[in-house]
Design an enzyme around this catalytic site. Structure first.
Site, PDB file in Angstrom:
ATOM      1  N   SER A 158       0.803  -1.212   0.000  1.00  9.61           N
ATOM      2  CA  SER A 158       0.000   0.000   0.000  1.00  9.61           C
ATOM      3  C   SER A 158       0.844   1.273   0.000  1.00  9.61           C
ATOM      4  CB  SER A 158      -0.940   0.029   1.207  1.00  9.61           C
ATOM      5  OG  SER A 158      -0.242   0.380   2.376  1.00  9.61           O
ATOM      6  N   LYS A 196       1.731   4.010   7.474  1.00  7.24           N
ATOM      7  CA  LYS A 196       0.912   4.872   6.622  1.00  7.24           C
ATOM      8  C   LYS A 196       1.371   6.324   6.729  1.00  7.24           C
ATOM      9  CE  LYS A 196      -2.213   2.019   4.939  1.00  7.24           C
ATOM     10  NZ  LYS A 196      -1.440   0.831   5.271  1.00  7.24           N
TER      11      LYS A 196
END
Length: 237
Positions: A158, A196
């Protein structure tokens, strides 16, 4: 390594498929795992799918296939995996301010710093980080910032548009605060750790992927704890 809840859900789905030939509904999963909402089941399903334990078949309702089971079962009563870099003690992973030698050469180099590798971190759907230190790696001080550091092996894709690939090792400076735009290790609900980009959205916190295939998760500030900030990355070819 699966969390206890992930393992329980995988085993429940596997047993229902073996007994009835069809997977359980989200309501049945929620009741079996004693969760309060379907959103928790949705996160567990996504985590199992990303890690290759299940496969969801497109265009079919309640179509879940168990691809594999973990090699080792989680024993009854085993604690959930938690990620606590605060176990790092002493000077391991700590960079001291560099002093300019008096009358010495500018070419003199500081010795490498030993950084503890604390396990794996998900760049995708959050998975549990492993708390125990597995080994150490040596890093040149100029690839680090001041303070304590730890390393994590990346699983998932991701963050690929930020140049972080599956199998990379990220070096994290331990800290509890972050600025918008920082790439951080975030602990969600004191259980799931993920890598993230950190952004503030009003009174909420957004954990943003660097891959359009993944959605941004917006959470209340009481659900997110910053564990550290990305400072370097290692990659083997």
């Amino acid at each position: 390594m699966l969390t206890r809840k992930q393992h329980e859900l995988l085993r429940f789905i596997h047993d229902r498929l073996r007994e009835d030939g069809v997977p359980p509904s989200f309501d049945e999963m929620k009741e079996a795992l004693d969760l309060r909402s379907k959103s928790g089941i949705h996160r567990l399903i996504m985590a199992l799918e990303e890690r290759g334990f299940i496969r969801r078949l497109p265009n079919r309702a309640r179509a879940i296939e168990v691809v594999k089971l973990p090699e080792q079962a989680v024993p009854n009563g085993a604690p959930r995996g938690r990620f606590t870099p605060s176990v790092i003690e002493g000077t391991l992973g700590k960079v001291r301010p560099r002093l300019q030698p008096v009358g010495g050469s500018d070419d003199e180099r500081d010795p490498p710093v030993s950084i503890p590798v604390m396990g794996r971190i998900a760049a995708g759907t959050p998975i549990s980080a492993i708390q125990s230190r597995s080994h150490t790696i040596s890093m040149p001080p100029d690839m680090l910032s001041g303070g304590e550091h730890f390393a994590l092996e990346v699983r998932g894709d991701s963050m690929i548009e930020a140049g972080i690939l599956d199998g990379d090792t990220v070096i994290i400076r331990r800290q509890e605060a972050a600025d918008t735009g920082d790439i951080v290790v975030a602990l969600i609900d004191d259980e799931e750790a993920t890598l993230k980009r950190f952004r503030r959205r009003g009174s909420s916190i957004a954990l943003e992927a660097a891959n359009p295939a993944y959605e941004t998760r917006v959470l209340g500030p009481d659900r997110v704890r910053v564990q550290g900030k990305l400072v370097s990355l290692l990659r083997r070819y």
